[in-house]
Design a protein around this motif. Structure first.
Motif: not given
Length: 93
Positions: A9-17
């Motif tokens: 959820s964190f990487t999706q929220k901040y668009d981190i590959y």
């Protein structure tokens, strides 16, 4: 893998590959394309360390940053990434 939904959820929220790597060879919930460890843990300096390990790779500088070990909250991740990416400002807040 109780950390999987948090980091997902964190990487999706901040668009981190994100690339999830399985140290034990098992599947990782929320990361159906998780890779088996074929040397990544050693390359990132986390082999033999507690898992899960969160590592940030800066593609611009080709630098590996260990964010932390164990289950981290969104706020933990934000604080640690900010401290690494903007150390001169980290003490201002």
């Amino acid at each position: 893998h109780q950390y999987a939904p948090i980091i997902k959820s964190f990487t999706q929220k901040y668009d981190i590959y994100t690339i999830a790597v399985s140290i034990d060879g098992g599947p990782i919930d929320h990361f159906p394309d998780a890779r088996l460890n074929t040397g990544q843990a050693e390359q990132f300096g986390v082999a033999g360390k507690p898992v899960p390990a969160t590592v940030l790779y800066d593609g611009q500088t080709k630098t590996i940053h260990i964010i932390g070990y164990g289950v981290l909250t969104h706020q933990d991740l934000i604080n640690r990434i900010f401290h690494i990416m903007a150390p001169e400002k980290a003490n201002d807040w």
